[in-house]
Design an enzyme around this catalytic site. Sequence first.
Site: not given
Length: 730
Positions: A37, A174
Site C-alpha cells: 500500500e 490496530k
Amino acid sequence: MLKSAKPLGLRSFANRLSISDEVRSAVSLGKPVVALESTIITHGLPFPQNVQMAKKVESIIRENNAIPATIAFMNGIPKIGLSLHEIEELAGSAGNPSINKVSRRDIAYTMANNLLGGTTISSTMILAHMAGIKIFATGGLGGVHRGAEITMDISADLEELGKTPVAVVCAGPKAILDIEKTMEFLETKGCMVATLGPAGVKVPGFYCRESKVVSPYNFESFEDAARIIESSNQLGLHSGSLFCIPPPPEVALKDTLIEAVIDKASNEADKLGIKGKQLTPFLLAEIARETNGLSVSSNIDFVMNNAKAGSQIACELSKLQSSIKNPTYFQPSEVYDRNPIDEHPCPKKLNVAVVGAIALDTHCTSLKKVRMADSNPGKIDSAIGGVGYNVALAAQLSNRHQNISTSLISSLGNDLSGSAIREKMKLNQKSIYRDDKNPTAQYLSVHSTGGELVVACSDMDIIARMPPSYVSDRIESLAPKVVIADANVSIEVLNLLMVLQEKLEYKLIFEPTSDTKARKLSELSNLRPYPNHKFYAITPTVSELKSIFEAFERAEKFDVNNWFPVLDSLQIDTAFKRLRSTENSAAMQKFTNKGILQMACSLLPYFPNMLIKDGANGLFLVTLKDCTSDMKRKASLANFSFLAEGLQVEGGNRGVLFEHYEVPEKSSVKNVTGAGDTLLGVLSNEICSKGDLFDAEPLLRYECTRRAQLGAKLTVEDCGAVSEDLAKLP
C-alpha cells in the site's frame, strides 16, 4: 463469432490500470509478487523517512526472492509497481492536502480529478486483484472502532476482505480498535483469519504481540498459509484472507503501555469531535507523541517484518501453483485414498508452444463479383484470429493425446479489441503479455463469393514488439518439445528462439505467414547450414518459398564455403537427370512446376525439413536424409515420391526424399484463410507425441499428414478461421 465487446464491469476498469513491465511479466509467469500500500508513504510518515522506508521494504521483498508492487494513484492513474522516481514523487508530496487517502469509495473521485493518492488496504486489495496479485503485505489492519455500536465507524478494509480474493499479511488489527468486534465482523463477512503460531495463539494487536482475542485459526509455516490461499483460489470463494504475523519481541511494545496511551488519545478525540477518516491518523499521531516516536519506529519494523513474511508466503504459493498439474478437488477417490494403486500412470506432460500473433480478425465476403475502388455489398464477421492463435487453437481442438498441452505466447493491447479477445478467447491466457503502449493486432480480409482471398490488411506491430525477455521466460518455464514461431514476431525473438533451441533441444518450426514476412529468415544472425541448423522445419506456401529463396539470394546465403558443400553432397542434379529419363517424368512435373523443386533444394541445407503448401494441389514434403539405405527398403505411401541419393558422408549416403500428398478429397470452399494454420496445428500434436515425422516410418508419416490435411479440409469448409469440428477428427 465475436461481434462486439460487452460491458465488462471490473474487467473494463482493469484496462485503465498502469502495470509495470516487471510486475506484469512476473504475474504472467506465476512468479511471487507482493503488493504494497502507499498511505504509509503519503499519510503515515514524513519525508524523507517515508521514502527511506518504502525503498527498504521493496529491498526486503527482493532479498526474499519476490517482486514488490507498490500501488498508488499518480495523477489519477492507478499504478501497480511504482518506479523509484514515482515513489520519490509520492513521498515528496506527503502532507500536502491535495493528496487523497484512497479507499474503495475514493477511487472514482481520485481518478476523475487526476489526483495523487495513497492507497489504503481496501483500494490496494482491489487494484492488486485486478492485476492478478494474490499477496499483499502491510502494517496493521483497520477494523471496528471502539464505540462503533453508536458511531458505526467500521473500516472499509473489513468489507473488502469479505469480497476481494487477496491474502493480506499484517501484524493484526490496530490496537486502537475493538479487536473482538473486528474478528466478529470478519467472521460475518466470510474472511478466514489465521495467526502464525501454535493452536490457541491470540491475534496480535498492532504494536503488541498479542491481544486478548484468540485467533480463529493458526498456521505454523508459510507453506501452510500458501495451501490455505491456493485452496480458496481453487474453490473460487472470492473472499480475502487475513494472515496475522506477531511482531518480533524486540520491537513489540508492552500492551499495558499502549492501552493507557490509546485510552487517553481516544478521550481526546471524543472531546475534539474527531471521527471518520480523520480519526485513525489523529489517534496514531497522539500515540506517537505519547511514546516519543517509539510507536512510529515499531510501525516501520512491523511493515518490514510483514513484507518478509509476505514474500515467503508468495514464494511458497508460487511453488505450490507450479507443482499442481491435476487438482484433486471434488474427486473423493483421490482425496481419501492416500496410497492409491495407479494402474494407468499418467504419461509425462509434453508442451507445444506457439509464439506468434493473436488478433481481431474481420472477414468481408462480397455477395457479388468484387469491384475494386468501390463499395461492395457483402457479409462481415469478426472473430479472434492471428496465425499464432489459429495454429494453437487448431492444435488444442484436434489434440488426441492426453499428455500434450498447447500454450500461445503472444501479446494483447490495453484497449477495446484486447478486452474483447480476452473475454472470448478459447485458449489459456497465462502466456499472453499485456502491452499498455501498443494497440491490439488486427487483420482485415476481403474475399470473393467463392471464398478466395482478394486483398487483406494487417496491423501486427504489437507482436513484433513483444519483449524478448518475456518470450524467454515463458519458453524456459514451459520447456516445450515443439516450438512454432510465426513470422509476425521480431527478428530478435527469432534469434532468441534459435539460441534457446540449442539449450532446450525442442523442435523449432517456422510458419512464414506472408511473402513479405517470410524474408525475415534471411536476416537471422544465428542461421547455420546442416548439421548445425536450428530450425527443425519450415512450412511455406509456394509463394512464400519463392520469397524466402529470393531473399537468401540477395543476402548471399548461398555461399561457397558453408552452404555449397552441403548442397553438393546431395548430388541432386545427377538424380534429376536419372529421373527425367524414366517413366516418372510426368510425375516430376509436379515438383518442377513453379520452380518448387529447385528453390526447395537450394534452401534445404538451412532447413532440412520443408512442408510446402500448394493449396488445392496438395502438399510437398522435402527432407534431407543422412542415410538413404533404409529409405530404399521402405516405400513411401505418398501419391508421388522420389529418393535422390548423394555422396557418402560419415558412413552413410546423404540424400533427399521428395514426396507429394494430394488433397484427400475435394472441398466445398468457404474460407481458405486458416487452412494452413490448421494443418500445422494438427501436425504439431503428432510431432510432439511421435517425434520426427519427416524421418518416421512411411505409414506413420502418411497417417499424420493425411490427418492434418483432413483438418485443413474441415476449416476450408467452415466460415471460421479454425473449424470447431476439429475435435471430431479421428
